[in-house]
Design a protein around this motif. Structure first.
Motif, mmCIF file in Angstrom:
data_model
loop_
_atom_site.group_PDB
_atom_site.id
_atom_site.type_symbol
_atom_site.label_atom_id
_atom_site.label_comp_id
_atom_site.label_asym_id
_atom_site.label_seq_id
_atom_site.Cartn_x
_atom_site.Cartn_y
_atom_site.Cartn_z
ATOM 1 N N UNK A 5 0.827 -1.202 0.000
ATOM 2 C CA UNK A 5 0.000 0.000 0.000
ATOM 3 C C UNK A 5 0.863 1.254 0.000
ATOM 4 N N UNK A 6 2.028 1.176 0.662
ATOM 5 C CA UNK A 6 2.938 2.317 0.676
ATOM 6 C C UNK A 6 3.425 2.640 -0.735
ATOM 7 N N UNK A 7 3.673 1.589 -1.536
ATOM 8 C CA UNK A 7 4.088 1.810 -2.926
ATOM 9 C C UNK A 7 2.999 2.545 -3.704
ATOM 10 N N UNK A 8 1.733 2.171 -3.463
ATOM 11 C CA UNK A 8 0.621 2.853 -4.128
ATOM 12 C C UNK A 8 0.499 4.290 -3.633
ATOM 13 N N UNK A 70 1.483 -3.994 -14.814
ATOM 14 C CA UNK A 70 0.721 -2.853 -15.332
ATOM 15 C C UNK A 70 1.117 -1.577 -14.588
ATOM 16 N N UNK A 71 1.151 -1.658 -13.257
ATOM 17 C CA UNK A 71 1.457 -0.492 -12.442
ATOM 18 C C UNK A 71 2.865 0.037 -12.728
ATOM 19 N N UNK A 112 -4.716 0.385 -9.195
ATOM 20 C CA UNK A 112 -4.316 0.454 -7.791
ATOM 21 C C UNK A 112 -5.477 0.321 -6.836
ATOM 22 N N UNK A 113 -6.642 0.881 -7.186
ATOM 23 C CA UNK A 113 -7.824 0.779 -6.321
ATOM 24 C C UNK A 113 -8.281 -0.663 -6.178
#
Length: 388
Positions: A5-8, A70-71, A112-113
């Motif tokens: 989540x920190x990466x996002x 993808x990200x 990401x969501x």
């Protein structure tokens, strides 16, 4: 917080800086490129247009690949196109650079969501999504004020260099921390596109595009509003943007908890009505410096509290095509960005003062609330679709 989540969140930080710092840099970019402030406002619309084009298109193309891959590709695009912006020599080149920089925005948040909701604890999906959007709010607390300060005192181009650095750090974080979730098996793009046949999907798109446009009608012209109406110096804008960012940070987490508690749809309509009222108050109190600062915090909090509920509402609506729908919601947010900047600029072009865009924003937010009410009313009639 989980490292994934920190990466996002870091991705949201970079995206938040490049999207929102333009509002604070409008006078500097206008002066450097020898254009008017309304023309510089078109650069905000260019980025938003890029999001609208890129969000559904890139997800449709890449949706069958693993989310981590993808990200990473999206963040690579983001970093490269912002580097292009840093070296743009004139208005036309900068317009193209901003358009391209917007392409990966919506797809990143869309993918990401869905990833954030999948790795969340049960019952805390909206709060998990809000942690990703926290990057946007942190950008408004730290990144945007810092970028604005650098733009005022050195060069707006250095601000984009900082954005590139954040993009590179995000790439490394995604590679190191993001779990290798499997790609969607037996993906049927045609079936996913059936999402657009649902009346509910179009009600949400209209709600987002028009309702959140109220935020951007205010925030796109916040710098001249505070200097020309409130009487603050140009150097004070940096500190006031920190206040706006703190409001957004607080509101983001409140919105996530509210959506998990009372449902995304009810949270959304409540917050859009509150945004309309808040913007109306801003219109009348901006001449008072103390009240102007207080309402900057309050309006920022209310506006960003709506982000997670709206995103979860879209995901819940689109069973089987969540990633596409989540990216469409981001495209809709940026239609709101473009609409807000454009419609807010019309009364300025007609000779009205810098409080006029805020009035436009209040009407837009209230219109968005009307679409949210229509969505809830429809869901009550169609009992098999439990959106409310």
């Amino acid at each position: 917080m989980k490292k994934s989540l920190l990466a996002l969140t870091l991705g949201g930080l970079g995206i938040g800086i490049t999207e929102f710092v333009m509002m604070g840099l409008l006078p500097d970019i206008a002066k450097d490129l020898n254009i008017t402030i309304p023309q510089a406002g078109h650069l905000i619309s260019a980025y938003a247009l890029g999001v609208v084009i890129g969000a559904p298109l890139l997800v449709a193309i890449a949706g069958s690949y693993p989310p981590k891959k993808i990200l990473m590709v999206l963040m690579l695009m983001f970093t490269g196109f912002n580097a292009f912006s840093a070296f743009a020599p004139d208005y036309n080149t900068m317009f193209i650079a901003r358009l391209l920089a917007g392409l990966p925005h919506g797809a990143f948040f869309g993918v990401g969501s869905v990833v954030a909701s999948k790795i969340a604890e049960k019952g805390k999906e909206a709060q998990s999504v809000s942690l990703m959007f926290a990057g946007l709010t942190i950008a408004n607390v730290i990144g945007v004020p810092l970028g604005t300060y650098i733009g005022h005192n050195y060069s707006w181009r250095y601000t984009f260099v900082i954005i590139v650095i954040v993009g590179l750090v995000t790439l490394l974080s995604l590679k190191s921390w993001m779990p290798a979730l499997p790609a969607t098996k037996n993906r049927d793009l045609g079936k996913e596109l059936n999402f657009f046949k649902l009346p509910e999907s179009w009600l949400i798109i209209l709600m987002i595009a028009i309702g959140t446009g109220g935020l951007f009608s205010w925030y796109s012209y916040i710098a001249p509003l505070l200097t020309e109406v409130s009487g603050f110096s140009a150097n004070s804008i940096t500190y006031i943007l920190v206040v706006a960012g703190l409001g957004m940070l607080v509101g983001n987490f409140i919105g996530g908890k509210l959506a998990d508690k009372i449902s995304p749809a009810k949270a959304t309509i409540t917050l859009l009505i509150a945004m309309s009222v808040s913007l109306l108050i801003v219109h009348y109190v901006s001449g008072n410096q103390v009240l102007a600062v207080i309402m900057t915090f309050v309006t920022g909090a209310i506006a960003f509290a709506a982000a997670s509920p709206i995103q979860m509402l879209m995901i819940n609506t689109a069973k089987g095509s969540e990633m596409l729908a989540a990216s469409v919601s981001q495209a809709s947010f940026n239609i709101g960005n473009a609409l807000g900047a454009f419609l807010g600029g019309l009364p300025l072009a007609a000779g009205y003062d810098y409080t006029s865009p805020v009035s436009v924003g209040s009407i837009m937010a209230l219109t968005g609330a009307a679409f949210a009410w229509m969505l809830i009313a429809r869901s009550r009639r169609v009992t098999k679709l439990n959106y409310a």
